[in-house]
Scaffold this motif. Structure first.
Motif: not given
Length: 590
Positions: A51-52, A55, A517-518, A521, A524-525, A528, A580, A584
């Motif tokens: 995703k990152t 984006k 996108e935020e 994210e 995913s953040d 992660e 990416a 990350a």
């Protein structure tokens, strides 16, 4: 005498490709707990990295496209102003304004200096020039030359002056910058200023020729020939060979033509021409029709003169062009051309004598093959061999070779050397050079040596350094003299120089896209942040910058991306995803 005919090169890649990583859509409506139950932590981490990457690619692509369009529009605006100039005007002027990265060239015939282009920055705004200013050395005075249709404004270009044609100033490339100095456009165009007529002319990137020159080895002098008859169309990369009578054969080649604005179409030529010497100073072109099995259409093939009055053709590539897309099929076959008989035939391996059985002719063949058992065991058709080579950077190169079945072996039936054993059967798979173009050939003592060349996989080019040899008299087997060294396979693309800039440039884009996108994210953040530390990734050293970390661990991350994305993924995409993921992890460890 030595002959030179034609000029040019195989086209390269045009344009850029945008990568958008695929996102898993399943389970979007499920609760976080349900998601955790369905997906492993590793899958979430990879998904977040993809995703990152997607984006960043989307933002960078949008911003780069907008910047490119803005600069092209600005250049076009300046060119519109320049188009209003309809005649040459020379006026006295004061010394030029301050500037740098201009070109200063000495006139080849006059006591003059020619200043072109340049840039100036006043601390707030950047100015670009395409002025043509002439300094008279004797009079210590300046003059400005306004000439219609000049090159666009630029700086940091290359310029050279030659005395040919009354004097010419050649200008190549350079850079254009936006007024704020934040955006840059790099030229790759070529211009010539004809000093005698005071006219600018743009030279297209490719020019094909069909003129003929002869070089005298005794006098070291060139002579331009003017043959009669219809000459071959202008082209590059053709097969050039001499006949026993001293004539010249021209086969094949490549040329391009513009089919619409900014779109070119390539043509592979398969015709054959003879340049015949009627006398020492009289030559004639004639198109001839050859017999036999001709090579399939291709460019980038290599040629050499072999024994028995034959020239040979090796390898090459057949490009499939779809406007700006270019896909190539590479070859590793050999074709012979009998110069005396005007006949093509393919060269096929017979196999080593120790592994062959002679074919008996006539009625004896029925009783001499032990029931034809050996023929029944032969493969029914061509055999494809797939070999993987791992480069130093972790890239896996998959090399496919198609080996013809022994019963498909074709040789020149008129060759005296083949009366006994034209149908000899090879057993087992033969070693061959991998398909390639632009290889280097040499023949010594009847042995053909093939060194290097290149082939492409997706957007990546592999330049080879291997060496093969084959005895052209026997045509039994290829011998590997030097194997390809995977450690020499380096491919940087834009990753090392532009990666950091891509991340910083990702801050641009549309607000709606950024909000969407935020939101994406956040998931995913979270994944992660939870799982990154559990992975056994290369640790980030204290106070280590991302660029240093990536330089140290890039191979690991690209390899990890390759494992996740599979062997069918494009190399460029895998590199982007790997970068990416590395970023990350670096940010999560900070």
């Amino acid at each position: 005498m030595t002959f030179v005919w034609g000029l040019g090169k195989r086209p390269g890649w045009v344009g850029a490709r945008v990568f958008c990583a695929q996102r898993e859509e399943a389970g979007q409506g499920a609760s976080p707990a349900a998601k955790m139950g369905k997906k492993s932590k590793k899958e979430k981490k990879v998904k977040g990295a993809e995703k990152t990457a997607a984006k960043m690619e989307k933002k960078v692509s949008k911003r780069a496209k907008k910047e490119q369009e803005d600069l092209e529009a600005l250049i076009a605006e300046f060119q519109t102003l320049d188009a209003k100039k309809t005649q040459v005007v020379e006026t006295s002027c004061p010394p030029p304004s301050p500037r740098l990265n201009a070109s200063l060239s000495a006139h080849p015939e006059k006591d003059e200096l020619i200043l072109f282009g340049g840039e100036y920055f006043n601390g707030k705004k950047t100015f670009l020039y395409n002025e043509l200013l002439v300094y008279n050395i004797r009079k210590n005075s300046w003059a400005k030359l306004d000439i219609p249709n000049p090159p666009p404004r630029r700086c940091a270009h290359q310029a050279v002056v030659v005395a040919q044609g009354g004097g010419q100033l050649w200008v190549f490339g350079g850079e254009f910058a936006s007024p704020d100095g934040e955006q840059f456009y790099h030229y790759k165009d070529l211009w010539v200023l004809h000093l005698a007529s005071k006219t600018w002319e743009q030279i297209k990137d490719y020019i094909y020729y069909n003129d003929v020159y002869a070089f005298n080895l005794d006098t070291f002098a060139w002579t331009k020939l003017t043959p009669s008859g219809i000459a071959p169309a202008p082209r590059s990369g053709c097969h050039l060979a001499t006949t026993p009578e001293g004539n010249i054969l021209v086969y094949g080649g490549y040329s391009k033509q513009r089919i619409k604005k900014d779109v070119d179409k390539g043509t592979l030529h398969t015709d054959l021409f003879l340049l015949k010497a009627e006398s020492s100073d009289k030559w004639t072109w004639a198109r001839i029709s050859s017999s036999g099995v001709k090579p399939t259409p291709r460019s980038g093939f290599s040629v050499a003169v072999g024994p028995s009055n034959r020239s040979l053709l090796f390898g090459g590539v057949h490009d499939e062009e779809e406007e700006e897309d270019l896909e190539g099929d590479f070859f590793n076959d050999i074709y012979f051309y009998d110069l005396a008989k005007n006949r093509w035939f393919p060269g096929q391996l017979k196999g080593p004598k120790t592994e062959k059985k002679k074919r008996r002719r006539g009625p004896a063949a029925k009783t001499g093959c032990e029931g034809g058992e050996s023929e029944e065991q032969l493969p029914p058709g061509p055999v494809e061999i797939v070999k993987e080579v791992v480069a130093e950077d972790g890239t896996i190169m998959t090399i496919k070779q198609v080996i013809s079945a022994p019963e498909l072996e074709l040789q020149d039936p008129e060759s005296e050397d083949e009366e006994d054993g034209t149908g000899d059967e090879a057993s087992g798979q033969q070693v061959e050079p991998c398909p390639r173009s632009n290889a280097m050939l040499a023949v010594k003592h009847g042995v053909l040596y093939v060194y290097g060349g290149m082939f492409e996989v997706g957007d990546r080019q592999f330049t080879l350094n291997d060496l093969y040899a084959i005895d052209l008299h026997k045509m039994e087997e290829w011998k590997v003299l030097v194997e390809m060294d995977p450690k020499t396979q380096e491919w940087l693309e834009d990753s090392e120089s532009d990666d950091e800039g891509d991340v910083e440039g990702a801050e641009g884009g549309d607000e709606e896209d950024e909000e969407e996108e935020e939101d994406e994210e956040e998931d995913s953040d979270d994944a992660e942040g939870e799982d990154e530390a559990e992975e056994d990734h290369p640790a980030v050293q204290p106070d280590e910058k991302y660029t240093d970390y990536l330089s140290r661990t890039e191979q690991y991350w690209v390899k990890l991306a390759r494992q996740k994305m599979g062997p069918d993924a494009k190399e460029k995409k895998m590199v982007k995803v790997g970068h990416a993921m590395a970023k990350a992890f670096h940010e999560g460890s900070a």
